[in-house]
Design a protein around this motif. Structure first.
Motif, PDB file in Angstrom:
ATOM      1  N   PRO A  49       0.800  -1.235   0.000  1.00  0.00           N
ATOM      2  CA  PRO A  49       0.000   0.000   0.000  1.00  0.00           C
ATOM      3  C   PRO A  49       0.832   1.285   0.000  1.00  0.00           C
ATOM      4  O   PRO A  49       1.807   1.397   0.723  1.00  0.00           O
ATOM      5  N   PHE A  50       0.398   2.239  -0.839  1.00  0.00           N
ATOM      6  CA  PHE A  50       0.980   3.586  -0.933  1.00  0.00           C
ATOM      7  C   PHE A  50      -0.140   4.586  -0.675  1.00  0.00           C
ATOM      8  O   PHE A  50      -1.274   4.376  -1.098  1.00  0.00           O
ATOM      9  N   SER A  51       0.201   5.678  -0.005  1.00  0.00           N
ATOM     10  CA  SER A  51      -0.827   6.629   0.436  1.00  0.00           C
ATOM     11  C   SER A  51      -1.554   7.365  -0.689  1.00  0.00           C
ATOM     12  O   SER A  51      -2.626   7.910  -0.458  1.00  0.00           O
ATOM     13  N   GLU A  52      -0.991   7.415  -1.911  1.00  0.00           N
ATOM     14  CA  GLU A  52      -1.623   8.190  -3.002  1.00  0.00           C
ATOM     15  C   GLU A  52      -1.858   7.307  -4.227  1.00  0.00           C
ATOM     16  O   GLU A  52      -1.216   7.492  -5.262  1.00  0.00           O
ATOM     17  N   LEU A  68      -3.056   0.583   5.485  1.00  0.00           N
ATOM     18  CA  LEU A  68      -2.175   1.597   6.093  1.00  0.00           C
ATOM     19  C   LEU A  68      -2.582   1.862   7.539  1.00  0.00           C
ATOM     20  O   LEU A  68      -1.727   1.999   8.419  1.00  0.00           O
ATOM     21  N   ASN A  97       7.178   5.461  -5.757  1.00  0.00           N
ATOM     22  CA  ASN A  97       7.863   6.066  -4.603  1.00  0.00           C
ATOM     23  C   ASN A  97       8.194   5.032  -3.522  1.00  0.00           C
ATOM     24  O   ASN A  97       9.203   5.156  -2.837  1.00  0.00           O
ATOM     25  N   MET A  98       7.348   4.011  -3.374  1.00  0.00           N
ATOM     26  CA  MET A  98       7.617   2.973  -2.378  1.00  0.00           C
ATOM     27  C   MET A  98       8.895   2.217  -2.725  1.00  0.00           C
ATOM     28  O   MET A  98       9.656   1.799  -1.845  1.00  0.00           O
ATOM     29  N   GLN A 101      12.029   4.621  -2.108  1.00  0.00           N
ATOM     30  CA  GLN A 101      12.396   4.960  -0.725  1.00  0.00           C
ATOM     31  C   GLN A 101      12.859   3.751   0.076  1.00  0.00           C
ATOM     32  O   GLN A 101      13.421   3.904   1.153  1.00  0.00           O
ATOM     33  N   TYR A 102      12.613   2.534  -0.438  1.00  0.00           N
ATOM     34  CA  TYR A 102      12.874   1.351   0.376  1.00  0.00           C
ATOM     35  C   TYR A 102      14.335   1.271   0.833  1.00  0.00           C
ATOM     36  O   TYR A 102      15.263   1.382   0.034  1.00  0.00           O
ATOM     37  N   ARG A 109      18.093  13.777   6.350  1.00  0.00           N
ATOM     38  CA  ARG A 109      17.107  14.790   5.984  1.00  0.00           C
ATOM     39  C   ARG A 109      17.820  16.131   5.911  1.00  0.00           C
ATOM     40  O   ARG A 109      18.740  16.380   6.682  1.00  0.00           O
TER      41      ARG A 109
ATOM     42  N   GLN B 305       7.674  13.191   3.303  1.00  0.00           N
ATOM     43  CA  GLN B 305       7.319  11.776   3.282  1.00  0.00           C
ATOM     44  C   GLN B 305       7.946  11.051   4.461  1.00  0.00           C
ATOM     45  O   GLN B 305       8.930  11.506   5.042  1.00  0.00           O
ATOM     46  N   SER B 306       7.360   9.894   4.780  1.00  0.00           N
ATOM     47  CA  SER B 306       7.919   9.061   5.841  1.00  0.00           C
ATOM     48  C   SER B 306       9.119   8.302   5.278  1.00  0.00           C
ATOM     49  O   SER B 306       9.352   8.302   4.066  1.00  0.00           O
ATOM     50  N   GLY B 309       8.238   6.052   2.536  1.00  0.00           N
ATOM     51  CA  GLY B 309       7.786   6.629   1.277  1.00  0.00           C
ATOM     52  C   GLY B 309       6.310   6.988   1.245  1.00  0.00           C
ATOM     53  O   GLY B 309       5.782   7.328   0.188  1.00  0.00           O
ATOM     54  N   GLN B 310       5.634   6.893   2.392  1.00  0.00           N
ATOM     55  CA  GLN B 310       4.237   7.361   2.432  1.00  0.00           C
ATOM     56  C   GLN B 310       4.252   8.896   2.499  1.00  0.00           C
ATOM     57  O   GLN B 310       5.068   9.478   3.212  1.00  0.00           O
ATOM     58  N   ILE B 311       3.329   9.513   1.742  1.00  0.00           N
ATOM     59  CA  ILE B 311       3.276  10.973   1.725  1.00  0.00           C
ATOM     60  C   ILE B 311       2.601  11.457   2.998  1.00  0.00           C
ATOM     61  O   ILE B 311       1.579  10.920   3.421  1.00  0.00           O
ATOM     62  N   MET B 312       3.175  12.492   3.598  1.00  0.00           N
ATOM     63  CA  MET B 312       2.645  12.980   4.875  1.00  0.00           C
ATOM     64  C   MET B 312       1.529  14.004   4.668  1.00  0.00           C
ATOM     65  O   MET B 312       1.496  14.692   3.660  1.00  0.00           O
TER      66      MET B 312
END
Lengths: 294, 421
Positions: A49-52, A68, A97-98, A101-102, A109, B305-306, B309-312
């Protein structure tokens, strides 16, 4: 021949099923995947799962939100896959994006250091490496068109994974050539424009797309809107090698009191429908489309 | 891959990206439409085919009210002991810079033979600008807007309806801008053959970031000419607020080659720059200042993002800056050091709002108020001649400002208690 291509060719006509991992929990997903495997699924897609999720309709969006909310992470997802022992090969379906970022938690940051250091570029290889390690056979990325796929494709080649591309009703001409020349595993034929979701009928675009692809000797599986055995029969009869079913299964996960039993039965129904499509008897149970229909 | 394929790929890459940012990360079904738009961008916008850009400029003058003034801010100049000029985009038709892009894209859709317009909107400014442009150019128009935003920006919903647009509420997630973009992309994936998606900022897949920038670039082109006329030279620095970044890129673009001009992109610092990892929440929208590279809504860019990779969910008192992404070109200009990212919090922005209203008789949008808040905090670093873009007017924000002012002890605020009696 890859595991995925073999799973489709050897089990023709193939049933490919999709579930969102972690909906409503990873333990449940494990039981559901095993049920689909028993019911006759030849290939199983698991959504990370991805948020978007911009390519999904309401059903899978809701499943992703449940997953999620349950705290599903890539780490937990890979552990689940590692534990699964299915006959059907497994694929992961997730957004780019998942993958980017993995395993990138080492990257600083910007706010933690002065004078903007050059950020370590996101690297897709860590994801692919881990996917191969837990036994996944392929990857599908709905927001990664062929034009942007080179880094992921290279990583998949290195680890022997298939990178499955989607062919849309709008994919024509030169782009179709390019994508078909890169097919890995199978061509995911998007049955209609729009997002994922169970529909009451098989779209005309499916027949058009399969006709456009008939000259290419690659396995073709049709998804987006397939929900019943009769759809499966019609799609196989129209020339597909497999059908892909997602939202109809997620409805069962969300609504049934006995999801594992019902998922197994649904898989059996869909597989029977697909087989019906190969011997011509499918026509008796559905309104066959006019062959000349535009 | 043959040599010519390889060359073609490389050539496309350099056009579609800004350094490592940009690109076209969209579902396959949208790729032909994105490529059709690339073609239209090149023909009509870059090469003025069929006089497209001439018609655009003419309509922006007649319908939009361009050029907008560059005004010397007398009290601010005195307060900060340097020359402060304001680029008055708040005086553009609709009350914000948004019309530059909306009119450009709706006109382009017409030239492309599209029959329908869709757009997302956060605060409602892009939605109202698109609805106006669509009415002006006789195009059917549907706007997607988060339910939360509909509730907090009701006047803009009425304006869109009055201009004949449909407003479709989006209820997913936090029901704000990010979800509205998701839903507009889903509509576009269904209707792509007849519909143009008027994206509201310099975000999305190539060519949107360049297309939107080029329509907005008129802000900086005018300001550059105007400041040379008024002050006889280029400014030491140019300041603009940044959410998605359309007024930012529009203001900066003409100044990017002028190495001596410092460019400051002021983001919403919200209530804190610290990220709440546990709840996947950023209590700010300071993407350029704190974000990391990733892919959202079609482009590689800096994101909130977290680690997974989840968008905040982002936050700002200003709905128009409340977005977890930012234009890819801005990400690139920040990485190369050409643009300096900065941020000011909700409180500094509210003070900036009150100060400009009170001292200069201009009520700025809460978005623009961030640039003014930064001017107050950091004017010493900005040189002797400063241009600040006032991207919009603040009438739409009065309710929010009253509410937020009552909660706080703001140095620049008038006594607002009388309104509550």
């Amino acid at each position: 021949m890859s595991d995925i291509e073999a799973a489709i060719r050897d089990n023709h006509p193939a049933l490919i099923t999709y579930l969102t991992a972690g909906d409503p929990s990873l333990e449940d997903t494990k039981a559901y995947v095993e049920a689909l495997d028993r019911g006759g699924a030849d290939l199983i897609e698991l959504g990370l799962p991805f948020s978007e999720p911009i390519a999904e309709g309401p059903t899978i969006q809701a499943a992703i939100n449940r997953a999620l909310d349950a705290g599903t992470t890539p780490a937990g997802f890979f552990e689940l896959v590692d534990e699964l022992e299915t006959e059907a090969p497994l694929l992961v379906m997730t957004y780019y994006n998942m993958i980017l970022q993995y395993g990138d938690s080492e990257a600083p940051r910007a706010s933690e250091s002065d004078a903007a250091p050059p950020q370590s570029k996101p690297d897709v290889r860590l994801f692919v490496e881990r996917a191969a390690e837990v036994g996944l056979s392929g990857i599908i990325v709905p927001d990664l068109p062929a034009e942007e796929s080179e880094p992921l494709r290279a990583a998949c080649d290195e680890h022997g994974l298939d990178l499955v591309f989607i062919v849309a009703p709008t994919t024509e001409g030169e782009r179709l050539e390019t994508i078909m020349s890169q097919v890995s595993g199978f061509a995911y034929v998007q049955a209609r424009l729009g997002t994922t979701g169970a529909r009451a009928d098989v779209s005309n675009a499916t027949h058009d797309s399969l006709a456009r692809l008939s000259a290419y000797d690659v396995p073709k599986a049709v998804g987006f809107g397939v929900s019943k055995g009769d759809h499966a029969a019609e799609i196989i009869e129209a020339g597909a090698d497999g059908v892909i079913v997602g939202s109809a299964l997620i409805d069962i996960v969300a609504e049934s009191d006995t999801p594992a039993i019902d998922l197994e039965a649904k898989a059996e129904e869909l597989k029977r429908g697909a087989i019906r499509g190969t011997d011509g008897t499918g026509e008796d149970e559905i309104d066959a489309p006019e062959p000349e229909q535009p | 891959m043959s040599k010519s394929d390889h060359e073609h790929h490389r050539e496309r890459d350099s056009e579609a990206t800004f350094g490592e940012y940009g690109g076209q990360y969209v579902p396959e079904a949208l790729m032909p439409a994105v490529q059709e738009l690339e073609d239209a961008y090149e023909r009509y916008v870059l090469n003025n085919e069929d006089g497209f850009m001439d018609e655009f400029r003419e309509r922006m003058a007649d319908f939009g009210g361009r050029p907008t003034p560059l005004q010397r801010a007398d009290r601010l100049s005195e307060r900060y002991d340097r020359e402060i000029y304001l680029k008055r985009e708040d005086l553009l038709h609709g009350g914000a810079h948004k019309l530059n892009n909306a009119l450009g894209q709706v006109l382009l859709a017409k030239y492309m033979g599209k029959e329908r317009i869709i757009a997302e909107t956060g605060a409602g400014q892009h939605g109202t600008a698109t609805a106006m442009a669509a009415a002006h150019l006789e195009m059917p128009c549907e706007i997607y807007m988060g339910r939360t935003d509909i509730n907090r920006q009701r006047p803009n919903v009425y304006r869109m309806r009055m201009n004949g647009a449909e407003v479709n509420p989006v209820t997913a997630g936090s029901a704000t801008l990010k979800e509205a973009i998701n839903e507009t992309m889903r509509d576009w994936a269904t209707t792509v053959e007849t519909t143009h998606y008027v994206i509201g900022s310099v975000v999305g897949p190539h060519p949107f970031p360049k297309l939107v920038r080029d329509f907005q670039a008129v802000i900086g082109q005018e300001a550059r000419e105007q400041i040379r006329e008024r002050a006889g030279r280029l400014p030491d620095s140019v300041v603009a607020c940044a959410g998605g970044g359309s007024n930012t890129m529009g203001t900066f673009h003409a100044f990017v080659p002028d190495d001596a001009v410092d460019l400051y992109a002021v983001e919403a610092g919200g209530s804190s720059l610290e990220i709440d990892e546990e709840n996947a929440l950023a209590p700010n929208s300071a993407t350029l200042s704190t974000g990391t590279g990733g892919v959202l809504h079609g482009a590689m860019t800096k994101l909130l993002q977290s680690e997974d990779g989840q968008i905040m969910e982002s936050h700002s008192v200003s709905a128009g800056l409340d977005y977890a992404g930012v234009g890819p070109e801005l990400s690139h200009l920040v990485d190369t050091g050409r643009v300096t990212p900065a941020s000011v919090g909700d409180e500094a922005a509210l003070n900036g709002f009150h100060r400009l209203s009170n001292l200069e008789g201009i009520i700025p949008a809460l978005e623009s108020s961030h640039a003014l808040g930064y001017l107050e905090e950091s004017h010493d670093e900005l040189g002797d001649l400063v241009v600040v873009n006032v991207s919009g007017r603040g009438d739409k924000d009065l309710e929010t400002v009253l509410e937020e002012t009552e909660k706080r002890d703001l140095e620049a605020a008038p006594d607002v208690e009388v309104f509550g009696q």
